[in-house]
Design a protein around this motif. Structure first.
Motif, PDB file in Angstrom:
ATOM      1  N   LEU A 164      14.060  -0.929  -6.750  1.00 30.45           N
ATOM      2  CA  LEU A 164      15.253  -0.861  -5.505  1.00 30.45           C
ATOM      3  C   LEU A 164      15.105   0.806  -5.384  1.00 30.45           C
ATOM      4  CD1 LEU A 164      17.884  -3.259  -7.337  1.00 30.45           C
ATOM      5  CD2 LEU A 164      15.958  -3.756  -5.205  1.00 30.45           C
ATOM      6  N   ARG A 165      14.801   1.904  -6.142  1.00 29.84           N
ATOM      7  CA  ARG A 165      15.295   2.931  -6.023  1.00 29.84           C
ATOM      8  C   ARG A 165      13.954   3.561  -4.858  1.00 29.84           C
ATOM      9  NH1 ARG A 165      11.607   6.275  -8.940  1.00 29.84           N
ATOM     10  NH2 ARG A 165      12.805   7.782  -8.292  1.00 29.84           N
ATOM     11  N   LEU A 166      13.139   2.811  -5.060  1.00 31.51           N
ATOM     12  CA  LEU A 166      11.536   3.464  -3.966  1.00 31.51           C
ATOM     13  C   LEU A 166      12.238   3.016  -2.651  1.00 31.51           C
ATOM     14  CD1 LEU A 166       9.248   1.934  -6.156  1.00 31.51           C
ATOM     15  CD2 LEU A 166      10.192   4.012  -5.955  1.00 31.51           C
ATOM     16  N   SER A 167      11.995   4.150  -2.003  1.00 29.27           N
ATOM     17  CA  SER A 167      11.624   3.723  -0.354  1.00 29.27           C
ATOM     18  C   SER A 167      10.568   3.172  -0.148  1.00 29.27           C
ATOM     19  CB  SER A 167      12.173   5.148   0.457  1.00 29.27           C
ATOM     20  OG  SER A 167      13.927   5.499  -0.221  1.00 29.27           O
ATOM     21  N   PHE A 168      10.771   3.094   1.985  1.00 27.76           N
ATOM     22  CA  PHE A 168       9.275   2.426   2.238  1.00 27.76           C
ATOM     23  C   PHE A 168       9.628   2.908   3.402  1.00 27.76           C
ATOM     24  CE2 PHE A 168      10.229  -0.689  -1.436  1.00 27.76           C
ATOM     25  CZ  PHE A 168       8.872  -0.428  -1.724  1.00 27.76           C
ATOM     26  N   CYS A 169       8.619   3.628   4.111  1.00 27.74           N
ATOM     27  CA  CYS A 169       8.281   4.032   5.510  1.00 27.74           C
ATOM     28  C   CYS A 169       8.762   3.536   6.862  1.00 27.74           C
ATOM     29  CB  CYS A 169       7.872   5.281   5.746  1.00 27.74           C
ATOM     30  SG  CYS A 169       8.066   6.872   4.694  1.00 27.74           S
ATOM     31  N   THR A 170       7.522   2.384   6.549  1.00 21.69           N
ATOM     32  CA  THR A 170       7.432   1.385   7.441  1.00 21.69           C
ATOM     33  C   THR A 170       7.299  -0.152   6.842  1.00 21.69           C
ATOM     34  OG1 THR A 170       4.253   1.394   6.936  1.00 21.69           O
ATOM     35  CG2 THR A 170       5.512   2.793   8.566  1.00 21.69           C
ATOM     36  N   GLU A 171       6.926  -0.516   7.191  1.00 25.89           N
ATOM     37  CA  GLU A 171       7.013  -2.455   6.632  1.00 25.89           C
ATOM     38  C   GLU A 171       5.469  -2.941   6.069  1.00 25.89           C
ATOM     39  OE1 GLU A 171       8.211  -6.748   8.851  1.00 25.89           O
ATOM     40  OE2 GLU A 171       6.440  -5.109   9.861  1.00 25.89           O
ATOM     41  N   PRO A 172       5.515  -2.518   4.908  1.00 25.59           N
ATOM     42  CA  PRO A 172       4.309  -2.825   4.088  1.00 25.59           C
ATOM     43  C   PRO A 172       3.764  -4.469   3.849  1.00 25.59           C
ATOM     44  CG  PRO A 172       7.252  -2.038   3.345  1.00 25.59           C
ATOM     45  CD  PRO A 172       7.074  -2.686   3.308  1.00 25.59           C
ATOM     46  N   GLY A 182       3.080  -3.488  -9.242  1.00 27.58           N
ATOM     47  CA  GLY A 182       1.718  -1.916  -8.842  1.00 27.58           C
ATOM     48  C   GLY A 182       1.731  -2.402  -7.304  1.00 27.58           C
ATOM     49  N   GLN A 183       1.403  -3.234  -6.698  1.00 35.22           N
ATOM     50  CA  GLN A 183       1.301  -3.395  -5.283  1.00 35.22           C
ATOM     51  C   GLN A 183       2.296  -2.366  -4.358  1.00 35.22           C
ATOM     52  OE1 GLN A 183      -1.545  -3.494  -3.930  1.00 35.22           O
ATOM     53  NE2 GLN A 183      -2.655  -4.058  -5.851  1.00 35.22           N
ATOM     54  N   ILE A 184       3.453  -2.927  -5.404  1.00 35.88           N
ATOM     55  CA  ILE A 184       4.713  -2.702  -3.985  1.00 35.88           C
ATOM     56  C   ILE A 184       4.622  -1.034  -4.338  1.00 35.88           C
ATOM     57  CG2 ILE A 184       7.208  -2.802  -3.919  1.00 35.88           C
ATOM     58  CD1 ILE A 184       6.531  -6.160  -4.785  1.00 35.88           C
ATOM     59  N   ILE A 185       4.527  -0.785  -6.284  1.00 36.34           N
ATOM     60  CA  ILE A 185       4.933   0.538  -5.832  1.00 36.34           C
ATOM     61  C   ILE A 185       4.016   1.910  -4.992  1.00 36.34           C
ATOM     62  CG2 ILE A 185       4.414   2.085  -7.422  1.00 36.34           C
ATOM     63  CD1 ILE A 185       5.430   0.347  -9.111  1.00 36.34           C
ATOM     64  N   LYS A 186       2.521   1.412  -5.070  1.00 37.65           N
ATOM     65  CA  LYS A 186       1.612   1.850  -3.702  1.00 37.65           C
ATOM     66  C   LYS A 186       1.878   2.360  -2.581  1.00 37.65           C
ATOM     67  CE  LYS A 186      -2.695   0.784  -6.771  1.00 37.65           C
ATOM     68  NZ  LYS A 186      -4.035  -0.766  -6.743  1.00 37.65           N
ATOM     69  N   ARG A 187       2.950   1.423  -2.111  1.00 38.80           N
ATOM     70  CA  ARG A 187       3.218   1.151  -0.728  1.00 38.80           C
ATOM     71  C   ARG A 187       4.389   2.039  -0.706  1.00 38.80           C
ATOM     72  NH1 ARG A 187      -0.999  -1.935  -2.122  1.00 38.80           N
ATOM     73  NH2 ARG A 187      -2.038  -1.588  -0.416  1.00 38.80           N
ATOM     74  N   SER A 188       5.314   2.476  -1.310  1.00 40.48           N
ATOM     75  CA  SER A 188       6.558   2.877  -1.393  1.00 40.48           C
ATOM     76  C   SER A 188       6.475   4.496  -0.665  1.00 40.48           C
ATOM     77  CB  SER A 188       6.976   3.503  -2.633  1.00 40.48           C
ATOM     78  OG  SER A 188       7.901   4.081  -2.606  1.00 40.48           O
ATOM     79  N   CYS A 189       7.085   5.230   0.210  1.00 35.80           N
ATOM     80  CA  CYS A 189       7.145   6.280   0.296  1.00 35.80           C
ATOM     81  C   CYS A 189       7.359   7.750  -0.206  1.00 35.80           C
ATOM     82  CB  CYS A 189       7.121   6.773   1.636  1.00 35.80           C
ATOM     83  SG  CYS A 189       8.847   6.183   2.384  1.00 35.80           S
ATOM     84  N   SER A 190       8.413   7.019  -1.842  1.00 32.94           N
ATOM     85  CA  SER A 190       8.844   7.891  -2.716  1.00 32.94           C
ATOM     86  C   SER A 190       8.103   8.516  -3.382  1.00 32.94           C
ATOM     87  CB  SER A 190       9.840   7.058  -3.283  1.00 32.94           C
ATOM     88  OG  SER A 190      11.019   6.418  -2.360  1.00 32.94           O
ATOM     89  N   ASP A 191       7.721   9.262  -4.162  1.00 36.76           N
ATOM     90  CA  ASP A 191       7.859   9.303  -5.411  1.00 36.76           C
ATOM     91  C   ASP A 191       7.606   8.240  -6.487  1.00 36.76           C
ATOM     92  OD1 ASP A 191       5.891  11.158  -7.807  1.00 36.76           O
ATOM     93  OD2 ASP A 191       7.831  12.059  -8.149  1.00 36.76           O
ATOM     94  N   PRO A 192       6.263   7.970  -6.402  1.00 37.96           N
ATOM     95  CA  PRO A 192       6.550   6.393  -7.812  1.00 37.96           C
ATOM     96  C   PRO A 192       6.387   6.982  -8.936  1.00 37.96           C
ATOM     97  CG  PRO A 192       4.421   6.365  -6.619  1.00 37.96           C
ATOM     98  CD  PRO A 192       5.274   8.354  -6.386  1.00 37.96           C
ATOM     99  N   LEU A 193       6.734   8.312  -9.270  1.00 32.01           N
ATOM    100  CA  LEU A 193       5.998   8.883 -11.312  1.00 32.01           C
ATOM    101  C   LEU A 193       6.782   8.112 -12.590  1.00 32.01           C
ATOM    102  CD1 LEU A 193       4.387  10.639 -12.848  1.00 32.01           C
ATOM    103  CD2 LEU A 193       6.522  12.060 -12.398  1.00 32.01           C
TER     104      LEU A 193
END
Length: 342
Positions: A164-172, A182-193
């Motif tokens: 929920l803390r991740l941001s998504f720049c476009t419609e993933p 894992g696929q949701i984290i890969k498509r985030s424009c936030s730092d997924p570290l």
């Protein structure tokens, strides 16, 4: 300023297994069949264990929990996929996707824990047979099932809250038939570290500990079997572990296979197909493995099927008898005999 450039998304796109419209009816039919087989097979296992009192033992208690978990696991992914194919719509809402991540994590983690608990049950039964009923008492069995559920739920909620803390720049666009973490984290424009570290830690702790417990249990089981003087006793003891060992091999084999395949290949389609092997296939095959390899289950299923068939036959005979005794039915039948040509 960076936060202003990000748009708040309301939904994700599940690309599924193929974008070929001609293949969609085939995929729908295959997954609907697999889902129905999964539900029916696991329900039969649960009903059989519940009906026969001689199956009210720790091993079958955990098996019924595993069957219920398999039903929930499949229900958390397949119906949404079937609905999307039927509506020809790939959308899933943002909260729906997060909820799916949570449920998949809960039931996947629960299966992981239950397999370890079932291995411990077989370890106690073979290595400490005289103390089995004392150690594996009903209180401990219920507590182990509840602890498994609590741990799985806690880990799943932690992952979901961190997503929920991740941001998504476009419609993933998610190249899977369900929302995989894992696929949701890969498509985030936030730092997924932080999310990646959390996945690594939970995989090592809550995945490695059950696997280590299973290995420890079966190493001790093998040593106990080697010390048995009777070959008949060895065969009988190992036959009680055969079904569980097959399920463990299927679940972890397919699970490790998907991560190896994702590391070797970058193909999203191959990764999506591989995900079917751990999220759909084991849940469908588990009832068959336990019913075909376990003599007690086969005998109980045979009795249940025979009793069900006999009951349905008696009900049908009673219905036919009532129809024959019905005056209105007799009048209708006589009228038909009169008007129909002989």
């Amino acid at each position: 300023m960076e936060a202003k450039n990000r748009t708040v998304i309301s939904e994700f796109l599940l690309l599924g297994l193929s974008d070929d419209l001609e293949l969609q009816p085939l995929i729908f039919s295959i997954f609907l069949s697999m889902y129905l087989v999964t539900i029916l097979g696991n329900l039969i296992i649960i009903l059989t264990i519940s009906y026969y009192s001689h199956l009210h033992t720790p091993m079958y208690f955990f098996l019924s929990n595993l069957s219920a978990n398999d039903i929930c696991f499949s229900t958390s992914t397949i119906p949404k996929m079937l609905l999307n194919i039927q509506k020809q719509d790939q959308n899933i809402s943002y909260m729906g996707c997060i909820s799916q991540v949570c449920f998949v994590s809960v039931f996947g983690g629960m299966e992981n824990c239950l397999l370890a608990v079932m291995a411990y049950d077989r370890y106690v039964a073979i290595c400490h047979p005289l103390r089995y009923t004392i150690i594996m008492n009903p209180c401990l069995c219920v507590m182990l099932a509840l602890i498994s559920l609590f741990i799985s739920t806690a880990v799943a909620l932690l992952h979901s809250l961190m997503v929920l803390r991740l941001s998504f720049c476009t419609e993933p666009k998610i190249p899977h038939f369900f929302c995989e973490l894992g696929q949701i984290i890969k498509r985030s424009c936030s730092d997924p570290l932080i999310n990646n570290i959390l996945i690594f830690v939970t995989a090592c702790v809550f995945g490695g500990v059950p696997v280590a417990g299973i290995i420890f249990s079966y190493v001790n089981i093998v040593f106990s079997l080697l010390r048995m003087p009777s070959s008949i006793g060895k065969h009988k003891a190992f036959s009680t572990c055969g079904s569980h060992l097959s399920v463990v091999s299927l679940f972890y084999g397919t699970g490790f296979g998907i991560y190896i395949s994702s590391a070797v290949t970058d193909s999203s389609w191959k990764s999506a197909v591989a995900s079917v092997m751990y999220s759909v296939v084991p849940q469908m095959l588990n009832p068959f493995i336990y019913s075909l390899r376990n003599k007690e289950m086969k005998e109980a299923l045979r009795k249940l099927i025979s009793m069900t068939t006999s009951t349905m036959y008696q009900l049908l005979r009673a219905w036919v008898s009532r129809v024959n005794q019905c005056e209105i039915c007799q009048s209708v039948r006589n009228f038909c005999h009169c008007i129909l040509p002989k």
